[in-house]
Design an enzyme around this catalytic site. Sequence first.
Site, PDB file in Angstrom:
ATOM      1  N   THR A  99      -4.833 -32.611  -3.994  1.00  0.00           N
ATOM      2  CA  THR A  99      -4.277 -31.368  -4.524  1.00  0.00           C
ATOM      3  C   THR A  99      -4.215 -31.458  -6.048  1.00  0.00           C
ATOM      4  O   THR A  99      -3.260 -31.039  -6.672  1.00  0.00           O
ATOM      5  CB  THR A  99      -2.914 -31.083  -3.867  1.00  0.00           C
ATOM      6  N   HIS A 100      -5.239 -32.080  -6.636  1.00  0.00           N
ATOM      7  CA  HIS A 100      -5.273 -32.210  -8.091  1.00  0.00           C
ATOM      8  C   HIS A 100      -6.182 -31.139  -8.663  1.00  0.00           C
ATOM      9  O   HIS A 100      -7.222 -31.440  -9.245  1.00  0.00           O
ATOM     10  CB  HIS A 100      -5.713 -33.612  -8.486  1.00  0.00           C
ATOM     11  N   THR A 101      -5.798 -29.900  -8.456  1.00  0.00           N
ATOM     12  CA  THR A 101      -6.516 -28.793  -9.066  1.00  0.00           C
ATOM     13  C   THR A 101      -6.034 -28.688 -10.514  1.00  0.00           C
ATOM     14  O   THR A 101      -4.847 -28.834 -10.780  1.00  0.00           O
ATOM     15  CB  THR A 101      -6.227 -27.488  -8.301  1.00  0.00           C
TER      16      THR A 101
END
Lengths: 588, 268
Positions: free
Chosen positions: A514-516
């Site tokens: 979830t490293h957008t």
Amino acid sequence: MATKLPATEIVIIGLGWTGSIIAESMTKAGFNVVAIERGPWRDTATDFPPSYAPDELRYAVQHDLFVRPAQTTLTFRNNPNQTALPIRTWGSFLLPNGVGGAGVHWNAQTWRFLPTDFVLKTHLTQRYGAKFLPADMTIQDWGVTYDELEPHFDAFEYLCGTSGTAGNLKGQKQPFGNPFEGPRSRPYPTPAQKQPYGPVLWAEAAKEMGHSPFPQPSGNLSQAYTNPLGVTLGPCTYCGFCERFGCGNYSKASPQTTILPVLMRRTNFEARTGCEVTRIKLDNSGKRATAVTYIDTQGREWEQPAEMVFLCAFQMFNVQLLLLSGIGQPYDLNTGQGVIGRNYSYQVTSSVQAFFDNKIFNPFIASGAIGMCIDDYNGDNFDHGPYGFVGGGYMGMVQPNARPIEATPTPPGTPQWGAAWKKAVKDNYLSTILPSVHGSCYSYRDCYLDLDPTYKDRFGRPLMRLTFDFHENELKMSQFLTDRLAEIVQRMAPRQIAKLPRTGHYSIVPYQTTHTCGGAIMGTDPKTSALNRYLQSWDVHNLFVTGATNFPQNAGYNPTGTIGALTYWSLDAIHKQYLKNPGPLVHA
Amino acid sequence: MSANSAAVNAISCRSADLHARPTPKLPSRRALLASTALLLVTQTAGARTLAGGTGMPWRPFAGDPPQAVEPGPWVFFTPEEGAAVEALVDRLIPPDAETAGGKDCGCAVFIDRQLAGAYGSARGLYMSPPFLQATPEQGLQAPSTPAQLYHRMLVALDAFCRATYAGNPFAQLPDGEKDRIITGMENGSLQLQGTSATPFFEILLQDTRYGFFADPVYGGNRDMAAWKMIGFPGARYDYRDWVERYNERYPHPPISIAGRNAGSPLHP
Ligand SMILES: Cc1cc2nc3c(=O)[nH]c(=O)nc-3n(C[C@H](O)[C@H](O)[C@H](O)COP(=O)(O)OP(=O)(O)OC[C@H]3O[C@@H](n4cnc5c(N)ncnc54)[C@H](O)[C@@H]3O)c2cc1C
């Protein structure tokens, strides 16, 4: 029609990691603060007690803590020639909802980016020449340096109680730590977590090959710790239910375990939960935010006037609110002009599966941030000249869980069902490891966010549209890093390995991270950044925006250590400069 | 009850959920409000104002534990569908000398209860049209819910079996024939009523595995058989004494979030 509420001094949109840090700092300075959070109130004892927190189906598979796609989602396509379609059920990333934000259900792998990461464009151009970089790569310097951020990295780690082994204290290299890290002013607040068998064997192999293994910095604490706010965390019990779960032991650093107990005692603080902000309102000049509007769970619309607005709604929703509020110029792919939505980036992860005979790893004994890593192939820690790509990542034997729905690996070639599958699951569960690579992802002209022309959310507002694919530079990097990792794993003498580098197109389906990142990046030039070096909007001076939204491109680490540091850095400038004389902190 | 089963608007608001549910343990809404009046300036369905000053807001019985699946007749499947699904899951995960198969582990019961709940109706997912042709990278774009897919495909499978095997339903076929049909569904060679059976195979296999490995509180993994098979201790939650014991098998039996002996609704 929105009902207008009495004015307050400060509104915070989203009470997650950065929103909580800001609320604490601003209430301490005496301001009246209202935090507006779309999700529910959440706390350890009521929402994730040990009695039912370890429920893989509910939390990891059915996404109980995340925002529901029916509530809001985005559309996705690999390139601008395709029609973007909605993400109907979460896959590649899992977006937050509720007090604590993604800080409730993160792994707590707590890193600092490398000094060169913050001056990336300058550094790479100087070392390799501008021609070495792909023509459509749009990487930038951040406008802030590691040295400027060091006290703020320190502040975030001491808030969390991060467990780790320093590799560089004030310029002095330390044994057993990461020799490539930037200098730190003092050791980690708590010693590194204990290491299970798999990481220990992997680290021995890495060391024999001349690398420098060190324990992954962890926000799941090795021992009890009381932070500077006076909040105490308990020791981690290695239960292996961290990422996607709330921690029932008060041992994972989160807003709940580090900030909220203090914040909720302050009479100048108020949280409104179940309230989704839909817009930031500006005055007639368009240069000042005057209020935010939000809709509560009964569908009533409210307007909350404020002197200052902090947008802390997680990377993706920060960009959405800027676009829907008409703040900043939206990025236009055709002209390359505009900044909101520009430079979206992600993370390029990969792994090597290794199956052993006669080894019992007990992989379920884990924490969200446990393992041994090397940084020899991260950032520009090695000469990229011969390889024809830029970027890198940390790699290691990091195994945050072995929950059986997600982690019952079978060797390649095993049937998917039947007696052979069942036997392979039984034979391999305890004796398989999954070392991994956490690779950087640089930014490109055609990777961006804008508003979707077709699909709408439940309020009838356009969904965000994500246009993104892996580029050749990142795929080459993934191949190279995964090969290096496989060499180390081979030295552990497994029966069989399976290399799993990233290949082909980016897919929205399998979970990656979830490293957008990006979409409202910080920088030194308003033509190529949405925010100045203090995270202040170039256009609206009383609006500050936090989160991985700020990253011009992503480095080979998890983001939140750097997100926390940038938040404290911004607050420092707000207290020392902005509040004395509200206005732009940097003149364009 | 998992929050999955709450309506979308109530999903973000545990408190609305709490009030809607007639649970005798709970104090009345009025008592609740009075006891927390200092904290709750406004208390609407879900939206709450939490004023600082008194510490962490806390209300009794605010927890949301899962509801254990009760044994008993099928909730979603017809008896014929239930028999077919039990036969399917018992071939996907066949019994062996040490570990029960999918049927005795309760995988069909698990799927039945899941289909009757939020999962079956795709509650919480984004189901707005248009549903367009997608690339594999864009993920599933199906307008039908899992419940609709199961019903449709189980009817089609039944028709196929009765037409092909002299009136016999799937459950009555010899194991070899069952496996041949499943293989055809898996590799796409078997069409059921004109459509590929592969998407159904994939969802069935996924749900069967979920039932096999999930906590027994949801009706599958009966007696924690799957966890015992692989050596996963379940919800033990504390391995401080074991983290540094290398290459040694963890000796303690698994436990479930429903308790030490949970998960055997049919074998109490
Ligand atoms: C499964 C998982 C594992 C992770 N592991 C790691 C890790 O190991 N290491 C690491 O560095 N990072 C990790 N991360 C990322 C990390 O959690 C985030 O970087 C961090 O929480 C970001 O902080 P934030 O304040 O920007 O957003 P958040 O903490 O997510 O807070 C944003 C808040 O804003 C709210 N919000 C959004 N829109 C609105 C709106 N319109 N109105 C009102 N409220 C709104 C959200 O509900 C949320 O509560 C992980 C994330 C996930 C999902």
